[in-house]
Design a protein around this motif. Structure first.
Motif, short mmCIF file in Angstrom:
data_model
loop_
_atom_site.label_atom_id
_atom_site.label_comp_id
_atom_site.label_asym_id
_atom_site.label_seq_id
_atom_site.Cartn_x
_atom_site.Cartn_y
_atom_site.Cartn_z
N ILE A 182 3.97 9.88 6.58
CA ILE A 182 2.27 9.88 5.47
C ILE A 182 2.50 9.99 4.18
CG2 ILE A 182 1.12 11.97 4.40
CD1 ILE A 182 1.61 14.02 6.54
N CYS A 183 1.89 8.57 4.28
CA CYS A 183 2.11 7.19 3.12
C CYS A 183 0.95 8.16 2.28
CB CYS A 183 2.51 6.38 3.28
SG CYS A 183 1.88 4.99 1.81
N GLU A 184 1.18 8.59 0.62
CA GLU A 184 0.41 9.08 0.00
C GLU A 184 0.23 8.13 -1.70
OE1 GLU A 184 2.68 12.85 -0.30
OE2 GLU A 184 0.76 13.64 0.71
N GLU B 296 -4.92 3.48 -2.29
CA GLU B 296 -4.60 2.07 -1.35
C GLU B 296 -3.50 1.19 -1.24
OE1 GLU B 296 -7.52 0.40 -3.96
OE2 GLU B 296 -8.85 2.39 -4.18
N CYS B 297 -1.84 1.76 -0.71
CA CYS B 297 -0.87 1.16 -0.07
C CYS B 297 -1.25 -0.57 0.08
CB CYS B 297 -0.44 1.66 1.18
SG CYS B 297 1.35 1.16 1.01
N PRO B 298 -1.03 -1.33 -0.30
CA PRO B 298 -0.95 -2.69 -0.48
C PRO B 298 -0.18 -3.17 1.07
CG PRO B 298 0.13 -2.48 -2.23
CD PRO B 298 -0.07 -0.93 -1.36
N ASP C 39 2.47 -2.86 7.27
CA ASP C 39 3.44 -2.27 7.62
C ASP C 39 4.74 -1.10 7.35
OD1 ASP C 39 2.44 -2.77 10.26
OD2 ASP C 39 3.97 -5.42 9.97
N CYS C 40 4.07 -0.62 6.63
CA CYS C 40 5.16 0.89 6.08
C CYS C 40 5.72 0.98 6.83
CB CYS C 40 4.27 2.26 5.36
SG CYS C 40 2.79 1.91 4.60
N TRP C 41 5.79 1.23 8.22
CA TRP C 41 6.94 2.36 8.37
C TRP C 41 8.01 1.10 9.17
CZ3 TRP C 41 9.56 -0.50 12.91
CH2 TRP C 41 8.56 -2.03 13.43
ZN LIG Z 1 2.53 2.98 2.42
#
Ligand SMILES: [Zn+2]
Ligand SMILES: [Zn+2]
Length: 387
Positions: free
Chosen positions: A296-298, A301-303, A306-308
């Protein structure tokens, strides 16, 4: 071969992946042999005749999450794409067949879909997975699909406004009957007593079995190590954590040797953690609620796409840090070591938990359990707050 099939069929019921009595595992060993429910054995036999694999497993899962996901999928969709690391690196995506699309004689259709896939989902029937060379591979593939579906469904519904009455009932049953308390009452050897090779190997095997029994890993994923002086004893890659006898490698703590070929793909992370903390043991597993909560990326508007793997931040749920990064040289090892020391555990985005022990495995397992327990409670708190 039939003994292998029976062993892994039993395992699927024991770890509560399959509904009791509703699985089959077949293998092609000169002739086709199999064990399990009659109707599933029949279909499995027809599939093995058509496929160029050694084993096939047909498993009605103990949880209805796959069917729910299939029903929610858009009309044009024909596969689920879970975003956890296991799916990314191992399964890629999971093709599915809707109940009404299933032919009355489905063997040709399903064999075509299975092709060279590890497994598929069939609405109303369950998971069908193949084993290219062994029945164990079919077991591993079922287990991985079950894990990915579990994570995806529970993660997805956190973002949904309302759930059907059927889903609510299933979730209540899941919470009450499927989930078990995460309690361990085995005795641990204090680190000070672990100075003899045989004793060390024995302790690692025991902890491996306990980690599997508690459901903190799925199939063969996860690894365990113990540092003694300049040597790390680590479980081999692809070794089943409940059968580690003969599958533990001694590896030098510094990276000076190339003997770690069979050693875990996460050896680098273990080496860095030992080099940067005073830890004696390291436990790595894929406990399901930790995997869910880590994804869960909170950030509004995460830029980052590929958060992972690309998220540079150390995020936090509760007191547990979360880092991102790929296995091996992909950055994960670099990011875990600096943050694991103080809390004793760290979660990796979409992947799992690393936990360390300073006094044998007691505190490592306790940290892993505490992390999963916290994530489990936090998950249901958020789910309730939703509805
Ligand atoms: Zn993120
Ligand atoms: Zn892992």
């Amino acid at each position: 071969m039939i003994r292998q099939a029976q062993k892994f069929l039993d395992k699927l019921e024991l770890d509560r992946t399959g509904r009791p009595g509703r699985s089959a595992l077949l293998a092609n060993d000169d002739r086709i042999v199999g064990t399990g429910a009659d109707d599933l054995c029949q279909l499995g036999h027809e599939l093995l005749e058509r496929l160029n694999v050694v084993a096939v497993a047909l498993v009605e899962p103990a949880l209805p999450f796959a069917d729910f996901l299939i029903r929610k999928a858009g009309r044009a969709e024909s596969c689920l794409v879970p975003r956890d690391t296991e799916t990314r690196t191992f399964l890629h995506d999971i093709p599915f067949v809707r109940h009404q699309e299933l032919a009355t004689q489905p063997a040709d259709q399903l064999a075509r879909l299975l092709g060279n896939r590890k497994g598929i989902l069939v609405e109303g029937l369950g998971i069908i997975a193949t084993g290219a060379v062994t029945p164990e591979q079919a077991y591993i593939n079922v287990s991985s699909i079950f894990h990915s579906v579990f994570v995806k469904y529970l993660l997805d519904i956190l973002g949904e406004k309302s759930l059907s009455a059927e889903e609510q009932l299933a979730l209540a049953d899941f919470q009450k009957n499927w989930l078990k308390p995460l309690a361990s009452d085995i005795a641990f050897a204090p680190a000070g007593t672990l100075d003899e090779r045989a004793h060390i190997l024995d302790e690692i095997c025991r902890i491996g079995r306990e980690t599997v029994r508690l459901g903190l890993v799925d199939s063969f994923f996860g690894n365990i190590s113990l540092r003694h002086q300049e040597t790390i004893y680590i479980s081999q890659t692809a070794a089943s954590l409940d059968e580690l006898e003969g599958c533990i490698d001694p590896v030098p703590i510094d990276n000076s040797s190339t003997c770690g070929i069979t050693a875990s793909s996460e050896l680098l992370a273990h080496q860095k953690v030992y080099a940067q903390t005073g830890a004696r043991t390291l436990l790595h597993g894929h406990p399901k609620f930790a995997v869910i909560m880590s994804m869960i990326c909170e950030t509004a508007e995460c830029p980052i796409t590929d958060c992972w793997k690309d998220c540079p931040h150390v995020r936090q749920v509760g007191t547990i840090p979360i880092v991102a990064g790929e296995v091996g040289a992909g950055g994960l090892a670099e990011r875990i070591a600096p943050v694991i020391g103080e809390p004793g555990a760290v979660m990796v985005f979409g992947h799992g938990v690393f936990a360390i022990g300073r006094d044998g495995f007691r505190d490592a397992l306790a940290a892993m359990i505490a992390t999963e327990e916290w994530c489990r409670n936090e998950y249901f708190r958020r789910l309730e707050a939703n509805g």
